[in-house]
Write an enzyme that holds these catalytic residues in place. Sequence first.
Site, PDB file in Angstrom:
ATOM      1  N   ASP A   1       0.739  -1.404   0.119  1.00 46.80           N
ATOM      2  CA  ASP A   1      -0.052   0.076   0.129  1.00 46.80           C
ATOM      3  C   ASP A   1       0.959   1.367  -0.095  1.00 46.80           C
ATOM      4  O   ASP A   1       0.467   2.455   0.830  1.00 46.80           O
ATOM      5  CB  ASP A   1      -0.993  -0.036   1.225  1.00 46.80           C
ATOM      6  CG  ASP A   1      -1.998  -1.086   1.090  1.00 46.80           C
ATOM      7  OD1 ASP A   1      -2.045  -1.837   0.332  1.00 46.80           O
ATOM      8  OD2 ASP A   1      -2.751  -1.187   2.260  1.00 46.80           O
TER       9      ASP A   1
ATOM     10  N   ASP B   1      -4.551  -0.762  -1.742  1.00 46.08           N
ATOM     11  CA  ASP B   1      -5.780  -0.825  -1.044  1.00 46.08           C
ATOM     12  C   ASP B   1      -6.724  -0.078  -2.301  1.00 46.08           C
ATOM     13  O   ASP B   1      -6.397   0.820  -2.913  1.00 46.08           O
ATOM     14  CB  ASP B   1      -5.805   0.234   0.206  1.00 46.08           C
ATOM     15  CG  ASP B   1      -6.655  -0.169   1.234  1.00 46.08           C
ATOM     16  OD1 ASP B   1      -6.835  -1.252   1.780  1.00 46.08           O
ATOM     17  OD2 ASP B   1      -6.893   0.835   1.984  1.00 46.08           O
TER      18      ASP B   1
ATOM     19  N   HIS C   1     -17.180   2.935   0.733  1.00 50.46           N
ATOM     20  CA  HIS C   1     -16.787   1.747   1.417  1.00 50.46           C
ATOM     21  C   HIS C   1     -17.345   1.590   2.921  1.00 50.46           C
ATOM     22  O   HIS C   1     -17.357   2.683   3.654  1.00 50.46           O
ATOM     23  CB  HIS C   1     -15.554   1.562   1.247  1.00 50.46           C
ATOM     24  CG  HIS C   1     -14.897   0.064   1.448  1.00 50.46           C
ATOM     25  ND1 HIS C   1     -14.540  -0.546   2.660  1.00 50.46           N
ATOM     26  CD2 HIS C   1     -14.801  -0.755   0.768  1.00 50.46           C
ATOM     27  CE1 HIS C   1     -14.199  -1.571   2.748  1.00 50.46           C
ATOM     28  NE2 HIS C   1     -14.374  -1.940   1.625  1.00 50.46           N
TER      29      HIS C   1
ATOM     30  N   HIS D   1     -10.398   6.937   1.611  1.00 46.44           N
ATOM     31  CA  HIS D   1      -9.229   6.530   1.368  1.00 46.44           C
ATOM     32  C   HIS D   1      -8.949   5.892   0.434  1.00 46.44           C
ATOM     33  O   HIS D   1      -9.902   4.906   0.087  1.00 46.44           O
ATOM     34  CB  HIS D   1      -8.166   6.333   2.487  1.00 46.44           C
ATOM     35  CG  HIS D   1      -8.133   5.017   2.988  1.00 46.44           C
ATOM     36  ND1 HIS D   1      -9.289   4.752   4.063  1.00 46.44           N
ATOM     37  CD2 HIS D   1      -7.761   3.930   2.822  1.00 46.44           C
ATOM     38  CE1 HIS D   1      -9.381   3.433   4.320  1.00 46.44           C
ATOM     39  NE2 HIS D   1      -8.375   2.810   3.628  1.00 46.44           N
TER      40      HIS D   1
ATOM     41  N   LYS E   1      -6.888  -4.983  -2.946  1.00 44.22           N
ATOM     42  CA  LYS E   1      -7.654  -5.583  -1.965  1.00 44.22           C
ATOM     43  C   LYS E   1      -8.539  -4.318  -1.335  1.00 44.22           C
ATOM     44  O   LYS E   1      -8.324  -3.229  -1.610  1.00 44.22           O
ATOM     45  CB  LYS E   1      -6.733  -5.909  -0.968  1.00 44.22           C
ATOM     46  CG  LYS E   1      -5.894  -4.853  -0.372  1.00 44.22           C
ATOM     47  CD  LYS E   1      -4.753  -5.457   0.643  1.00 44.22           C
ATOM     48  CE  LYS E   1      -4.118  -4.509   1.200  1.00 44.22           C
ATOM     49  NZ  LYS E   1      -4.713  -3.486   2.173  1.00 44.22           N
TER      50      LYS E   1
ATOM     51  N   CYS F   1      -1.881  -2.946   7.753  1.00 40.31           N
ATOM     52  CA  CYS F   1      -1.874  -3.591   6.585  1.00 40.31           C
ATOM     53  C   CYS F   1      -0.429  -4.525   6.560  1.00 40.31           C
ATOM     54  O   CYS F   1      -0.506  -5.589   6.258  1.00 40.31           O
ATOM     55  CB  CYS F   1      -2.036  -2.807   5.261  1.00 40.31           C
ATOM     56  SG  CYS F   1      -3.668  -2.503   5.007  1.00 40.31           S
TER      57      CYS F   1
HETATM   58  C1  VGL Z   1      -4.714   0.614   5.814  1.00 42.09           C
HETATM   59  C2  VGL Z   1      -6.108   1.355   7.361  1.00 42.09           C
HETATM   60  C3  VGL Z   1      -7.241   1.125   6.404  1.00 42.09           C
HETATM   61  C4  VGL Z   1      -3.219   0.191   5.679  1.00 42.09           C
HETATM   62  C5  VGL Z   1      -5.597   0.401   4.912  1.00 42.09           C
HETATM   63  O1  VGL Z   1      -2.630   0.195   4.523  1.00 42.09           O
HETATM   64  O2  VGL Z   1      -2.354   0.201   6.521  1.00 42.09           O
HETATM   65  N1  VGL Z   1      -4.832   0.866   6.974  1.00 42.09           N
HETATM   66  N2  VGL Z   1      -6.815   0.854   5.149  1.00 42.09           N
HETATM   67 ZN    ZN Z   2      -8.425   0.828   3.584  1.00 40.59          ZN
END
Ligand code: VGL
Ligand code: ZN
Length: 206
Positions: free
Chosen positions: A11, A49, A55, A84, A109, A154
């Site tokens: 990510d 992400d 969402h 996000h 994902k 993540c």
């Molecule tokens: C993430 C919070 C929500 C991450 C992704 O990439 O760590 N954290 N979505």
């Molecule tokens: Zn996320």
Amino acid sequence: MRADAALLVIDVQNSFVEGGALAVPQGSHVVPVVNRLMPLFAHVVLTQDWHTAQHQSFASAHAGKQAFEKTQFFYGEQILWPDHCVQGTHGAELHADLHTHHADLILRKGCDPQVDSYSAFMHADRTSLTGLASFLKERSVRAVYCCGLATDFCVAWTAIDARAAGFATYVVEDACRAIDLNGSLAAAWHAMTNAGVQRTTSAALT
Ligand code: VGL
Ligand code: ZN
């Protein structure tokens, strides 16, 4: 070149770097470190992400809820996040300086509107798989090195699931940055250590 190892780059997207909607402090600092590491691995997987608009993991989808509040989903506790990484937006794009040409797979994902996905291996319902374990095993990968954003969400969930799938698993500390929400970073390291995940640094990888 590590022939039986994969670098999982989690990510590294505009929403998670400075100025992004869910900015991780110093998030962009991982980019040069990750760029140096990628050519050392026979296999490189990037994740994105990749959320639908509205969402269910977004606080904005729940009347009266604020970002970073916790709530209950059908699969358990869920932190609500600022909007996000919405599919097709600038925030969802990989960081422009990331050397994406090294990747053999870009895995997206978080596409199910009802289910969050921190781990690159398994969705947050802890039931449905992304297919990454099979992908890596069919390429004879035995060890995975995890890096990217964010260490305590993540990256941590990916590393723990990598161990559960039977891979030797390392987190490259200086190639990650954390959100660190209410002690989440310390909790994540504790959970990773208990799962048998090992810590390493980029300096140890040549
Ligand atoms: C993430 C919070 C929500 C991450 C992704 O990439 O760590 N954290 N979505
Ligand atoms: Zn996320």
